[in-house]
Design an enzyme around this catalytic site. Structure first.
Site, PDB file in Angstrom:
ATOM      1  N   PRO A  23     -11.394   3.420   0.817  1.00 15.08           N
ATOM      2  CA  PRO A  23     -11.155   4.435   1.909  1.00 15.08           C
ATOM      3  C   PRO A  23     -10.348   5.928   1.590  1.00 15.08           C
ATOM      4  O   PRO A  23      -9.380   5.612   1.112  1.00 15.08           O
ATOM      5  CB  PRO A  23     -10.380   4.011   3.195  1.00 15.08           C
ATOM      6  CG  PRO A  23      -9.509   2.794   2.465  1.00 15.08           C
ATOM      7  CD  PRO A  23     -10.431   2.219   1.246  1.00 15.08           C
ATOM      8  N   THR A  25      -9.639  10.094   3.071  1.00 15.76           N
ATOM      9  CA  THR A  25      -9.820  10.882   3.957  1.00 15.76           C
ATOM     10  C   THR A  25     -10.727  12.158   3.498  1.00 15.76           C
ATOM     11  O   THR A  25     -10.370  12.529   2.350  1.00 15.76           O
ATOM     12  CB  THR A  25      -8.598  11.302   4.550  1.00 15.76           C
ATOM     13  OG1 THR A  25      -7.971  10.296   5.329  1.00 15.76           O
ATOM     14  CG2 THR A  25      -8.661  12.543   5.488  1.00 15.76           C
ATOM     15  N   GLN A  99     -13.520   1.985   8.451  1.00 19.33           N
ATOM     16  CA  GLN A  99     -12.207   1.751   8.573  1.00 19.33           C
ATOM     17  C   GLN A  99     -11.558   2.321   9.773  1.00 19.33           C
ATOM     18  O   GLN A  99     -11.587   3.616  10.129  1.00 19.33           O
ATOM     19  CB  GLN A  99     -11.403   2.329   7.282  1.00 19.33           C
ATOM     20  CG  GLN A  99      -9.866   1.911   7.197  1.00 19.33           C
ATOM     21  CD  GLN A  99      -9.097   2.737   6.302  1.00 19.33           C
ATOM     22  OE1 GLN A  99      -8.589   3.880   6.550  1.00 19.33           O
ATOM     23  NE2 GLN A  99      -8.530   2.048   5.231  1.00 19.33           N
ATOM     24  N   HIS A 175      -6.761  -0.580   9.561  1.00 28.73           N
ATOM     25  CA  HIS A 175      -5.804   0.122   8.484  1.00 28.73           C
ATOM     26  C   HIS A 175      -4.453  -0.357   8.869  1.00 28.73           C
ATOM     27  O   HIS A 175      -4.145   0.170   9.967  1.00 28.73           O
ATOM     28  CB  HIS A 175      -6.172   1.659   8.469  1.00 28.73           C
ATOM     29  CG  HIS A 175      -5.664   2.382   7.551  1.00 28.73           C
ATOM     30  ND1 HIS A 175      -4.730   1.717   6.713  1.00 28.73           N
ATOM     31  CD2 HIS A 175      -5.752   3.494   6.936  1.00 28.73           C
ATOM     32  CE1 HIS A 175      -4.202   2.644   5.773  1.00 28.73           C
ATOM     33  NE2 HIS A 175      -4.954   3.513   5.803  1.00 28.73           N
ATOM     34  N   GLY A 176      -3.888  -1.155   8.413  1.00 30.10           N
ATOM     35  CA  GLY A 176      -2.599  -1.377   8.705  1.00 30.10           C
ATOM     36  C   GLY A 176      -1.487  -0.909   7.546  1.00 30.10           C
ATOM     37  O   GLY A 176      -0.417  -1.633   7.425  1.00 30.10           O
ATOM     38  N   ALA A 177      -1.825   0.118   6.861  1.00 27.75           N
ATOM     39  CA  ALA A 177      -1.182   0.658   5.663  1.00 27.75           C
ATOM     40  C   ALA A 177      -0.773   1.874   5.890  1.00 27.75           C
ATOM     41  O   ALA A 177      -0.971   2.504   7.003  1.00 27.75           O
ATOM     42  CB  ALA A 177      -2.125   0.291   4.412  1.00 27.75           C
ATOM     43  N   ASN A 178      -0.314   2.360   4.752  1.00 32.76           N
ATOM     44  CA  ASN A 178       0.440   3.613   4.578  1.00 32.76           C
ATOM     45  C   ASN A 178       0.837   4.676   5.719  1.00 32.76           C
ATOM     46  O   ASN A 178       0.610   5.811   5.894  1.00 32.76           O
ATOM     47  CB  ASN A 178      -1.170   4.413   4.404  1.00 32.76           C
ATOM     48  CG  ASN A 178      -1.859   4.146   2.945  1.00 32.76           C
ATOM     49  OD1 ASN A 178      -1.195   3.105   2.316  1.00 32.76           O
ATOM     50  ND2 ASN A 178      -2.748   4.344   2.675  1.00 32.76           N
ATOM     51  N   TYR A 180       0.853   4.177   9.137  1.00 31.32           N
ATOM     52  CA  TYR A 180       0.040   4.644  10.183  1.00 31.32           C
ATOM     53  C   TYR A 180       0.527   3.468  11.299  1.00 31.32           C
ATOM     54  O   TYR A 180       1.441   2.827  11.025  1.00 31.32           O
ATOM     55  CB  TYR A 180      -1.537   4.873  10.088  1.00 31.32           C
ATOM     56  CG  TYR A 180      -1.729   5.801   9.250  1.00 31.32           C
ATOM     57  CD1 TYR A 180      -1.354   7.069   9.278  1.00 31.32           C
ATOM     58  CD2 TYR A 180      -2.351   5.674   7.928  1.00 31.32           C
ATOM     59  CE1 TYR A 180      -1.490   8.172   8.471  1.00 31.32           C
ATOM     60  CE2 TYR A 180      -2.617   6.597   6.923  1.00 31.32           C
ATOM     61  CZ  TYR A 180      -2.286   7.856   7.158  1.00 31.32           C
ATOM     62  OH  TYR A 180      -2.583   8.863   6.487  1.00 31.32           O
ATOM     63  N   ASN A 235       4.569   8.374   4.267  1.00 33.10           N
ATOM     64  CA  ASN A 235       4.660   8.923   5.673  1.00 33.10           C
ATOM     65  C   ASN A 235       6.163   8.251   6.212  1.00 33.10           C
ATOM     66  O   ASN A 235       6.173   7.853   7.514  1.00 33.10           O
ATOM     67  CB  ASN A 235       3.466   8.289   6.595  1.00 33.10           C
ATOM     68  CG  ASN A 235       2.349   9.096   6.273  1.00 33.10           C
ATOM     69  OD1 ASN A 235       2.330  10.375   6.238  1.00 33.10           O
ATOM     70  ND2 ASN A 235       1.069   8.388   6.552  1.00 33.10           N
TER      71      ASN A 235
END
Length: 356
Positions: A23, A25, A99, A175-178, A180, A235
């Site tokens: 995925p 953006t 996603q 999406h449980g990452a990065n 967020y 992040n």
């Protein structure tokens, strides 16, 4: 020996290969409706040779949007527009998962409608700036979610998943990452709650587990994947010792039997091996290759059993026919960092590119 070019059955679907389009953006949902565009249908159809496409992050609710011109899956118009994308991919023989990405505190009120402000498990602002239509802006202090709002957010994920299936997607990736929203609940520096949604390991993993549980109940476990990124500092996330939390999370998720686990790897390959061993289902690996983009050498991760499937980000942008080029050992177009938000692993550092 199993190779990345061998088929695999994922959630009852036979995929042509074990090569995943990660995925990324794109910010191409122009206009007030946050609806997919014809350009997006062309973009994904061009890459339908992937064993599995995972789309860019799609917000499950208006307040879940953190970047300009990102698409949603919470209105009838968005569902209808996504149908043109999924039809285009299926016409080329592809398989595509949506996603679902709620950005939480990452965003800005200027990106949100109706006076909304970013939300998070705790009222802790992220260090850094976000791009808006008016230029870069500092992150604001988010609104701490109440118990009722947490429940509503879980329900929003389930509704968006149902909308995805109605739009023709083969499944969804949570999406449980990065850095967020789900990751914000997992990380101690962003989740400072002392109620049942924070505190100890069980509390910090609760939101992730309940989101996955609700989505599985809504569309079936065979249509659900989950993405995590233990220790990823992107992040403004701080997870100094993530092993305990993520091993506990995987134990809970295993009981829900999702179609796959998608790991965005950090530099700790030992942790990757531990999580690979702990996860008995299909394991998708987005390998850490900083400062380079993921290249042909990552194919060996399937051959040596480190992963069941391997995800490519930036190289898929520059090479829409990437599986064929990997099979032929090139040639490869070189990705231009100015044209994409993400490589395969870069969120771990301060490098501006990120596969999200």
């Amino acid at each position: 020996m199993t190779t990345a070019f061998d088929p695999i059955v994922l959630g009852g679907r036979r995929l042509a290969s074990r090569i995943v389009m990660a995925p990324m953006t794109r910010s191409r949902a122009f206009g007030p409706g946050a609806e997919p565009t014809e350009l997006m249908a062309t973009y994904y159809a061009q890459r339908a040779a992937a064993g599995l496409i995972v789309t860019e992050g799609i917000q499950p609710s208006p307040v879940g949007q953190g970047y300009p011109d990102t698409p949603g899956l919470h209105t009838a118009g968005q569902v209808a527009a996504w149908r043109s994308v999924t039809d285009a991919v299926h016409s080329e023989g592809g398989v595509i998962f949506a996603q679902l990405m709620h950005t939480g505190r990452i965003g800005h009120p200027s990106l949100l409608p109706d006076g909304l402000v970013p939300v998070a498990p705790s009222a802790v602002a992220a260090n850094g700036r976000v791009f808006t239509h008016e230029g870069p802006k500092d992150y604001v202090t988010p609104k701490e979610l109440s118990e009722a709002e947490i429940r509503q957010t879980v329900a929003d994920f389930a509704t968006a998943a149902r909308n995805a299936i109605e739009a023709g997607f083969d499944g969804v990736e949570i999406h449980g990452a990065n850095g967020y929203l789900i990751h914000q609940f997992l990380a101690p520096n962003t989740n400072r709650r002392t109620d049942a949604w924070g505190g100890d390991t069980e509390g910090r993993i609760r939101f992730a587990v309940e989101v996955v549980s609700a989505v599985v109940a809504a569309v079936g476990s065979d249509r659900v994947g989950v993405r995590i990124s233990p220790g990823n500092r992107y992040n403004d996330i701080a997870e100094e010792h993530p092993g305990e939390v993520y091993e506990a999370l995987l134990e809970k998720l295993a009981g829900l039997d999702p179609a796959y686990l998608h790991l965005m790897e950090g530099p700790d390959r030992d942790l990757t091996a531990r999580l690979r061993k702990a996860w008995t289902g299909t394991f998708v690996l987005n390998p850490f290759t900083y400062p380079d983009v993921t290249g042909p050498e990552a194919l060996t991760l399937v051959e040596d059993g480190s992963a069941d499937m391997v995800a490519y980000g930036a190289l898929f942008l520059a090479n829409p026919d990437l599986p064929a080029r990997l099979a032929a050992d090139g040639p490869f177009n070189t990705p231009d960092p100015a044209t994409f938000y993400g490589g395969d692993h870069r969120g771990y550092t301060d490098y501006p590119a990120l596969t999200v």
